[in-house]
Design a protein around this motif. Structure first.
Motif, mmCIF file in Angstrom:
data_model
loop_
_atom_site.group_PDB
_atom_site.id
_atom_site.type_symbol
_atom_site.label_atom_id
_atom_site.label_comp_id
_atom_site.label_asym_id
_atom_site.label_seq_id
_atom_site.Cartn_x
_atom_site.Cartn_y
_atom_site.Cartn_z
ATOM 1 N N LEU A 88 42.659 37.805 -21.530
ATOM 2 C CA LEU A 88 43.705 37.081 -20.351
ATOM 3 C C LEU A 88 44.470 38.168 -19.713
ATOM 4 N N ILE A 89 45.236 39.189 -20.768
ATOM 5 C CA ILE A 89 46.143 40.179 -19.608
ATOM 6 C C ILE A 89 45.424 41.116 -19.047
ATOM 7 N N ASN A 90 44.078 41.515 -19.151
ATOM 8 C CA ASN A 90 43.437 42.228 -18.162
ATOM 9 C C ASN A 90 43.306 41.041 -16.876
ATOM 10 N N ARG A 91 42.953 39.920 -16.995
ATOM 11 C CA ARG A 91 42.771 39.602 -15.563
ATOM 12 C C ARG A 91 44.175 39.103 -14.793
ATOM 13 N N VAL A 92 45.281 39.365 -15.578
ATOM 14 C CA VAL A 92 45.921 39.194 -15.024
ATOM 15 C C VAL A 92 46.550 40.283 -14.385
ATOM 16 N N GLU A 93 46.403 41.051 -15.570
ATOM 17 C CA GLU A 93 46.743 42.941 -14.211
ATOM 18 C C GLU A 93 46.717 42.908 -13.417
ATOM 19 N N GLU A 94 45.027 42.805 -12.905
ATOM 20 C CA GLU A 94 44.241 43.035 -12.319
ATOM 21 C C GLU A 94 44.159 42.104 -10.936
ATOM 22 N N SER A 95 44.969 40.953 -11.410
ATOM 23 C CA SER A 95 45.433 40.057 -9.864
ATOM 24 C C SER A 95 46.751 40.314 -9.913
ATOM 25 N N LEU A 96 47.816 41.256 -10.897
ATOM 26 C CA LEU A 96 49.219 41.799 -10.325
ATOM 27 C C LEU A 96 48.804 43.095 -9.534
ATOM 28 N N PHE A 97 47.684 43.924 -10.237
ATOM 29 C CA PHE A 97 47.781 45.003 -8.973
ATOM 30 C C PHE A 97 47.552 44.725 -8.034
ATOM 31 N N ARG A 98 46.786 44.358 -8.154
ATOM 32 C CA ARG A 98 45.970 43.652 -6.520
ATOM 33 C C ARG A 98 46.572 42.989 -5.581
ATOM 34 N N ARG A 99 47.946 42.420 -6.322
ATOM 35 C CA ARG A 99 48.807 41.787 -5.061
ATOM 36 C C ARG A 99 50.158 42.410 -4.820
ATOM 37 N N PHE A 100 50.490 43.302 -5.561
ATOM 38 C CA PHE A 100 51.753 43.937 -5.330
ATOM 39 C C PHE A 100 51.364 45.699 -5.841
ATOM 40 N N GLU A 101 53.111 46.453 -5.303
ATOM 41 C CA GLU A 101 52.680 47.966 -5.095
ATOM 42 C C GLU A 101 53.018 48.578 -6.176
ATOM 43 N N ARG A 102 54.474 48.158 -6.084
ATOM 44 C CA ARG A 102 55.423 48.715 -6.812
ATOM 45 C C ARG A 102 56.476 47.512 -7.168
ATOM 46 N N GLU A 103 57.002 46.639 -7.021
ATOM 47 C CA GLU A 103 57.587 45.706 -7.507
ATOM 48 C C GLU A 103 56.646 44.198 -7.735
ATOM 49 N N VAL A 104 57.087 42.945 -8.665
ATOM 50 C CA VAL A 104 56.525 42.356 -9.034
ATOM 51 C C VAL A 104 57.374 41.113 -9.168
ATOM 52 N N PRO A 105 57.726 40.066 -8.735
ATOM 53 C CA PRO A 105 58.233 38.433 -9.342
ATOM 54 C C PRO A 105 58.350 38.581 -10.690
ATOM 55 N N ALA A 106 59.476 39.180 -12.044
ATOM 56 C CA ALA A 106 58.452 37.846 -12.777
ATOM 57 C C ALA A 106 58.087 36.657 -12.698
ATOM 58 N N LYS A 107 58.157 35.308 -11.630
ATOM 59 C CA LYS A 107 57.796 34.684 -11.545
ATOM 60 C C LYS A 107 56.496 34.741 -11.370
ATOM 61 N N ALA A 108 55.720 35.467 -10.451
ATOM 62 C CA ALA A 108 54.720 35.907 -10.345
ATOM 63 C C ALA A 108 53.686 35.721 -11.599
ATOM 64 N N ILE A 109 54.381 36.729 -12.186
ATOM 65 C CA ILE A 109 54.005 37.569 -13.739
ATOM 66 C C ILE A 109 53.216 35.514 -14.171
ATOM 67 N N GLY A 110 54.973 35.037 -14.626
ATOM 68 C CA GLY A 110 54.088 33.929 -15.280
ATOM 69 C C GLY A 110 53.641 32.710 -15.106
ATOM 70 N N GLN A 111 53.717 32.671 -13.190
ATOM 71 C CA GLN A 111 52.429 31.660 -13.190
ATOM 72 C C GLN A 111 51.385 31.805 -12.974
ATOM 73 N N GLU A 112 50.932 33.803 -13.012
ATOM 74 C CA GLU A 112 49.548 34.437 -13.039
ATOM 75 C C GLU A 112 48.648 33.678 -14.332
ATOM 76 N N ILE A 113 50.429 33.885 -15.528
ATOM 77 C CA ILE A 113 49.160 33.659 -16.709
ATOM 78 C C ILE A 113 49.367 32.013 -17.248
ATOM 79 N N CYS A 114 50.111 31.357 -16.764
ATOM 80 C CA CYS A 114 50.075 29.957 -16.435
ATOM 81 C C CYS A 114 48.574 28.956 -15.877
ATOM 82 N N ARG A 115 48.689 30.209 -15.300
ATOM 83 C CA ARG A 115 47.194 29.930 -14.476
ATOM 84 C C ARG A 115 45.742 29.754 -15.582
ATOM 85 N N LEU A 116 45.969 30.807 -15.986
ATOM 86 C CA LEU A 116 44.901 31.845 -16.610
ATOM 87 C C LEU A 116 44.941 30.597 -18.115
#
Ligand SMILES: [Zn+2]
Length: 165
Positions: A88-116
């Motif tokens: 699950l963490i790998n999937r979250v990271e795949e998605s985050l690293f694909r969408r964000f290069e340098r900075e990622v809002p904490a909210k986006a991380i939380g939402q992605e974890i929630c989704r999975l």
């Protein structure tokens, strides 16, 4: 990244995925100057430079272990293996690293974890969401729980990736 063909430092990431158990990120890039494509392999330490934008707008380095702790807490005494949490963490990271290069809002991380997590285990999802989604009141939380109850569980390996930007 400097383009290996024309040496201009201006490119966009087309695709990004973790390999070697999440330690290496392979990125397909396209040079905006000459339009040629090239691949970079970046060690995990690059990812630790990813900054998380917190709610108060402060930045802190992205921390995979911190995310794992939050998920593990939500999965306490649920029929979820360590391996499933890792996936699950790998999937979250795949998605985050694909969408964000340098900075990622904490909210986006939380939402992605929630989704999975929502697809994996409803109880774990509700526990996690009650912390991260910050429901207005107990009624909102109960409504969410009722809605989620109707959905089927999907193992992490079969979960679709988030493709929207
Ligand atoms: Zn180029």
């Amino acid at each position: 990244m400097q383009c290996p063909y024309c040496h201009v430092d201006d490119d966009r990431v087309i695709d990004s995925r973790s390999t070697d158990g999440g330690n290496v990120v392979r990125r397909r890039r396209q040079c905006n100057a000459c339009r040629k494509r090239f691949t970079t392999y970046e060690r995990a330490e690059t990812e630790t430079r990813l900054q998380v934008i917190k709610k108060d707008n402060k930045r802190e380095p992205y921390d995979r272990e911190k995310m794992r702790k939050g998920i593990q807490l939500a999965c306490y005494k649920r029929p979820i293996s360590v391996q499933q949490i890792d996936e699950l963490i790998n999937r979250v990271e795949e998605s985050l690293f694909r969408r964000f290069e340098r900075e990622v809002p904490a909210k986006a991380i939380g939402q992605e974890i929630c989704r999975l997590l929502r697809q994996l285990d409803k109880v774990a999802y509700i526990r996690f969401a009650s912390v991260y989604l910050q429901f207005k009141d107990i009624g909102e939380l109960v409504n969410e729980a009722i809605e989620v109850q109707e959905e089927p569980d999907i193992p992490p390996g079969q979960q679709p990736l988030f493709d929207g930007a």
